[in-house]
Design a protein around this motif. Structure first.
Motif, PDB file in Angstrom:
ATOM      1  N   THR A 176       0.837  -1.189   0.000  1.00 34.44           N
ATOM      2  CA  THR A 176       0.000   0.000   0.000  1.00 34.44           C
ATOM      3  C   THR A 176       0.874   1.242   0.000  1.00 34.44           C
ATOM      4  N   THR A 177       0.582   2.173  -0.898  1.00 29.63           N
ATOM      5  CA  THR A 177       1.368   3.389  -1.006  1.00 29.63           C
ATOM      6  C   THR A 177       0.851   4.441  -0.034  1.00 29.63           C
ATOM      7  N   ASP A 178       1.731   5.021   0.741  1.00 30.93           N
ATOM      8  CA  ASP A 178       1.388   6.101   1.661  1.00 30.93           C
ATOM      9  C   ASP A 178       1.478   7.425   0.896  1.00 30.93           C
ATOM     10  N   PHE A 179       0.350   7.822   0.277  1.00 33.75           N
ATOM     11  CA  PHE A 179       0.371   9.027  -0.543  1.00 33.75           C
ATOM     12  C   PHE A 179       0.513  10.296   0.279  1.00 33.75           C
ATOM     13  N   THR A 180       0.166  10.231   1.563  1.00 37.16           N
ATOM     14  CA  THR A 180       0.368  11.402   2.421  1.00 37.16           C
ATOM     15  C   THR A 180       1.859  11.696   2.557  1.00 37.16           C
TER      16      THR A 180
END
Length: 377
Positions: free
Chosen positions: A2-6
């Motif tokens: 899962t990419t942490d876009f924050t």
């Protein structure tokens, strides 16, 4: 994974502020290119910039086909910044007044997220120079930087769209651009003795008015053609009729027929008007980018993917130009508008953009790259 876009966005904001502070004009983006190369090498990308490309960066991740390219422009404008931002330009008279710093930061953010993604094929990043002078995309193509690409996507920030909005339109999104320069050669004389000369000033003022009839009387009212005279010059004192006077401007259009008609009538009107006033016209017509034309098959795919993380809107086609057209006329492509919630329009010295809108720009590149790679296999 899962990419942490924050977290990705937070870093992209810092990148954008640095790039905004250190702008460089077209084909002089030497420090910008070095910065981009260093960031991409750190992320594990292969730098494949062609030797013929003096500025700009081309990099890849992955192997084999399909090859999906993601494009950002990198140049700034010769404008003195008036934003008052803490990260305002430190280069006098140069500013990222079109938001290309926003584009670069978005693509670098996507590059960071994509390095950990699972995909088959190749992602090529094109950080293109000289968009503002409309030659950069052609430079990339002619250097070989776009060889083997199966699809290419890009975007321009749109200050009048909210953060989280993306404008996607099939067909023509941005206009074809042409530029004209005209010098009228007359005969100078004393202002009190106009009969002894051939006045280019009177000819010029008449022509500026006459040229407006091309759009109002020759072009189909349902078509979109814009003709603007933007600069006039003649004489240097109050009591002398000068030898020459000049004017320049631009024509914008969305069809081949409209573009051809506008040029044809321009030549006819200028030559006839000049003959009326017994002056000799010297005309320079500079062909600019074609229409940015979105691919019929790829556009629905990009719109569908984008709708999963943003509000997709149908934008009004823009009469501004973009040299991404050089790609779109040769490679299946999609170009979009990403909302940047700006304080003014492009090319304004007080343009400020919303940093939080970078999340949408990053996701536009990230999700569409992965989806197109999967669809094109």
């Amino acid at each position: 994974m899962t990419t942490d876009f924050t977290a990705v966005t937070d870093e992209a904001i810092q990148i954008r502020h640095y790039l905004h502070q250190h702008p460089e004009v077209s084909d002089q983006e030497v420090a910008t290119s070095a910065y981009l190369r260093d960031r991409l090498r750190t992320l594990g990308y292969r730098i494949i910039t062609p030797a013929k490309l003096k500025t700009g960066v081309v990099a890849e991740l992955g192997h084999g086909h399909p090859v999906v390219a993601l494009r950002s422009d990198i140049d700034a404008l010769p404008i003195h910044e008036a934003t008052g931002l803490a990260y305002a330009s430190v280069n006098p008279g140069v500013m990222h007044a079109c938001g290309h710093d926003f584009h670069m930061a978005s693509l670098l953010g996507a590059a960071q997220a994509l390095k950990d993604a699972d995909f088959a094929g190749t992602i090529r990043l094109i950080f293109q120079p000289a968009e503002e002078t409309h030659v950069g995309a052609q430079e990339v193509m002619e250097s070989g930087g776009a060889e083997g690409i199966d699809a290419i996507i890009g975007f321009h920030n749109k200050p009048d769209l909210a953060a989280g909005e993306v404008g996607i339109l099939e067909g023509g999104l941005m206009a074809a651009v042409d530029q004209f320069k005209v010098i009228l050669h007359g005969k100078g004389t004393h202002a009190a003795k106009p009969e002894l000369g051939r006045d280019p000033i009177v000819a010029l003022t008449s022509l500026v008015n006459s040229l407006q009839t091309i759009v109002s009387r020759n072009v189909d009212p349902q078509a979109v053609v814009v003709l603007s005279v933007t600069h006039i010059s003649g004489g240097n004192t109050w009591n002398v009729i000068p030898e020459t006077a000049s004017f320049e401007g631009t024509v914008r259009s969305f069809s081949t027929a409209g573009r051809k008609l506008a040029k044809q009538r321009f030549m006819e009107v200028v030559k006839a008007g000049a003959a009326t006033f017994d002056v000799t016209p010297e005309i320079e017509w500079i062909k600019g980018p074609d229409v940015v034309n979105n691919d019929d098959q790829l556009t629905p795919l990009v719109a569908e993917t984008t709708a999963k993380f943003a509000r997709v809107v149908r934008p009004v086609p823009s009469t501004t130009g973009e040299d991404f057209a050089y790609f779109s006329q040769r490679i299946p492509s999609v170009f979009a508008f990403v909302g940047s919630h700006g304080t003014s329009d492009w090319h304004h010295p007080d343009l400020k953009l919303d940093d939080q809108a970078l999340t949408t720009g990053i996701k536009f590149f990230y999700y569409n790259a992965l989806n197109l790679l999967a669809k094109l296999r």
